[in-house]
Design an enzyme around this catalytic site. Structure first.
Site, mmCIF file in Angstrom:
data_model
loop_
_atom_site.group_PDB
_atom_site.id
_atom_site.type_symbol
_atom_site.label_atom_id
_atom_site.label_comp_id
_atom_site.label_asym_id
_atom_site.label_seq_id
_atom_site.Cartn_x
_atom_site.Cartn_y
_atom_site.Cartn_z
ATOM 1 N N LYS A 8 -60.852 -31.801 32.856
ATOM 2 C CA LYS A 8 -61.837 -31.481 33.883
ATOM 3 C C LYS A 8 -63.108 -31.568 33.254
ATOM 4 O O LYS A 8 -63.321 -32.127 32.327
ATOM 5 C CB LYS A 8 -61.218 -30.113 34.674
ATOM 6 C CG LYS A 8 -60.159 -30.218 35.467
ATOM 7 C CD LYS A 8 -60.209 -30.773 36.743
ATOM 8 C CE LYS A 8 -59.189 -30.626 37.684
ATOM 9 N NZ LYS A 8 -59.314 -31.237 38.937
ATOM 10 N N ARG A 40 -64.108 -38.274 50.268
ATOM 11 C CA ARG A 40 -63.243 -39.357 50.679
ATOM 12 C C ARG A 40 -64.013 -40.067 51.978
ATOM 13 O O ARG A 40 -63.905 -41.214 52.254
ATOM 14 C CB ARG A 40 -62.025 -38.633 51.040
ATOM 15 C CG ARG A 40 -61.178 -38.280 49.889
ATOM 16 C CD ARG A 40 -60.141 -37.128 50.242
ATOM 17 N NE ARG A 40 -59.123 -37.031 49.276
ATOM 18 C CZ ARG A 40 -59.278 -36.443 48.303
ATOM 19 N NH1 ARG A 40 -60.362 -35.792 47.870
ATOM 20 N NH2 ARG A 40 -58.413 -36.433 47.130
ATOM 21 N N ASP A 76 -57.297 -26.084 40.833
ATOM 22 C CA ASP A 76 -58.649 -25.820 40.590
ATOM 23 C C ASP A 76 -58.890 -24.307 40.921
ATOM 24 O O ASP A 76 -59.791 -23.878 40.735
ATOM 25 C CB ASP A 76 -59.348 -26.650 41.685
ATOM 26 C CG ASP A 76 -59.712 -27.924 41.098
ATOM 27 O OD1 ASP A 76 -59.576 -28.147 39.903
ATOM 28 O OD2 ASP A 76 -60.206 -28.852 42.103
ATOM 29 N N SER A 119 -53.650 -37.437 37.630
ATOM 30 C CA SER A 119 -54.656 -36.783 38.731
ATOM 31 C C SER A 119 -54.511 -37.520 40.160
ATOM 32 O O SER A 119 -54.451 -38.620 40.182
ATOM 33 C CB SER A 119 -56.125 -36.752 38.348
ATOM 34 O OG SER A 119 -56.825 -36.505 39.348
ATOM 35 N N SER A 136 -49.993 -32.617 42.759
ATOM 36 C CA SER A 136 -51.129 -32.418 43.685
ATOM 37 C C SER A 136 -51.037 -33.161 45.012
ATOM 38 O O SER A 136 -51.575 -33.922 45.553
ATOM 39 C CB SER A 136 -52.591 -33.073 42.888
ATOM 40 O OG SER A 136 -52.734 -32.383 41.907
#
Length: 409
Positions: free
Chosen positions: A319, A29, A292, A146, A174
């Site tokens: 994934k 990011r 994850d 996602s 998420s």
């Protein structure tokens, strides 16, 4: 490279210390934000393959950009090149990357007037992106996709002439990763709001010069939570971690508390300690915000001889591999009784584990690392073990530091 892993019959670690590389999620990011605002500097960045690929792509001027297996880079760079006026790029990746959907993000960018075309199969990379100046500011997106699609849009939003108003339809998944993105924007004094299902990012031409320090990676820490849970006795200190983390996988603290691991934060470090005499029982975890770490948790449960039911795992199907099916196959080889659906996993308690089993990794770094702590219980073989470089290149050396026997076959 195939590696055989084993430990002494009684595995005890007494107050070891490890330095874990910076978070891949935060690093990628911030690399994108640095490309948009070159006057910020970064410290403790991830040394993962994914972050190196991201950095190279942002620094280069190639017409064809190959990001290999890096899913985060594919999503983030799609948005970055889309708003890079005058830049035409073909974004591609590995054969597996060309099977991972990108259509949701492409359609979202089309709402902003961006022209993106598929070079092979519709809905999948490689894609050709024609960068342009964006004046439109409203996008609607399904909320259960996602979070990387959402974060990709939010990261470039402040550079759009009129900012961005993103409406998410349905139940949001998420959320921690969306909040991480917004928190990093806030650190750069970029104005945002997140009310109900609407996220707004306001335009900002420049930011103040600032050093951004990346917290160490919680996903990487998950394997040591597992190791401590499976050890006869263990105390491991990891740096650099904070109790109020931006990373969703920091939920490991509360989850592994239910599997006998106590966590203490002090001086920017985190100490994991096995709780003597802990009474284990089956666990039931909803991992919608932290999918994850599902692989790590189910392997821990197998090693402890307890059952688990994990839900909220629908994103694992797309994934690096279909992680749910991969877990079913590999755990079954170990003797586990496991069943999976499109979004859940159920493991029944078992007192025996097959030894010297070859664990296939499916080009998935997390398959290799999640199964490694099981060597405390039985010798195992990790096939194509070099795949860990995707997120944690030092992993095998760090296990050696913790008295794992690691030998190449």
């Amino acid at each position: 490279m195939n590696l055989k892993l084993s430990t002494n019959s009684q595995y005890i670690i007494d107050d070891s210390q490890l330095n874990i590389t910076g978070s891949k999620s935060e690093t990628n990011r911030l690399l994108l934000l640095k490309a948009l605002f070159p006057n910020i500097t970064l410290a403790n960045t991830s040394n993962s393959d994914d972050s190196e690929v991201m950095q190279k792509a942002l620094a280069g001027n190639d017409e064809i950009v190959d990001i290999h297996h890096a899913g985060t880079a594919m999503r983030f760079l799609t948005a970055y090149f889309a708003v890079n006026e005058g830049r035409d790029v073909v974004l591609t990746g590995s054969s597996r990357m060309q099977e991972r959907p990108i259509k949701i993000l492409v359609e979202a960018l089309a709402q902003l007037g961006i022209e993106i075309s598929y070079q092979k199969e519709e809905g999948y990379p490689p894609i050709k992106i024609k960068g342009k100046k964006v004046t439109a500011s409203k996008v609607t997106l399904a909320a259960n996709v996602s979070s990387q699609y959402i974060s990709a849009l939010l990261l470039v939003a402040s550079k759009l002439e009129n900012g961005l108003e993103l409406t998410l339809e349905g139940e949001i998944t998420s959320i921690p990763y969306i909040k991480m993105t917004l928190a990093l924007l806030k650190d750069l004094d970029i104005s945002t709001s997140f009310e109900g299902n609407v996220i707004k990012v306001y335009p900002k031409e420049t930011v103040e010069s600032k050093e951004m320090v990346v917290e160490s990676d919680w996903s990487s820490a998950s394997y040591f939570f597992s190791l401590v849970a499976l050890a006869d006795a263990a105390k491991i200190t990891l740096s650099s971690y904070k109790e109020n983390s931006l990373q969703g996988d920091s939920e490991l603290v509360s989850l592994y508390e239910k599997m006998g691991v106590k966590t203490i934060f002090q001086n920017n470090k985190m100490t994991l300690e096995k709780q003597a005499g802990f009474k284990y029982q089956d666990v039931n975890f909803e991992l919608n915000n932290t999918p994850d770490i599902a692989q790590t948790i189910v392997v821990t449960c197998l090693g402890l001889g307890i059952g688990c039911h994990l839900t909220g795992l629908h994103t694992l199907k797309i994934k690096e591999t279909d992680r749910l099916e991969a877990l079913r196959i590999e755990l079954t080889k170990l003797g586990a009784n496991i069943s999976v659906t499109n979004d859940s996993l159920t493991l029944l308690p078992s007192s025996t584990i097959n030894h010297d089993v070859h664990i296939a990794t499916y080009n998935d770094h997390r398959m290799a690392m999640a199964f490694a702590p099981l060597a405390i219980k039985v010798p195992i073989i990790i096939d194509d073990a070099e795949v860990v470089s995707k997120s944690y290149p030092d992993f095998w050396n760090d296990l050696k530091e913790l008295n794992f026997e690691v030998s190449e076959l």
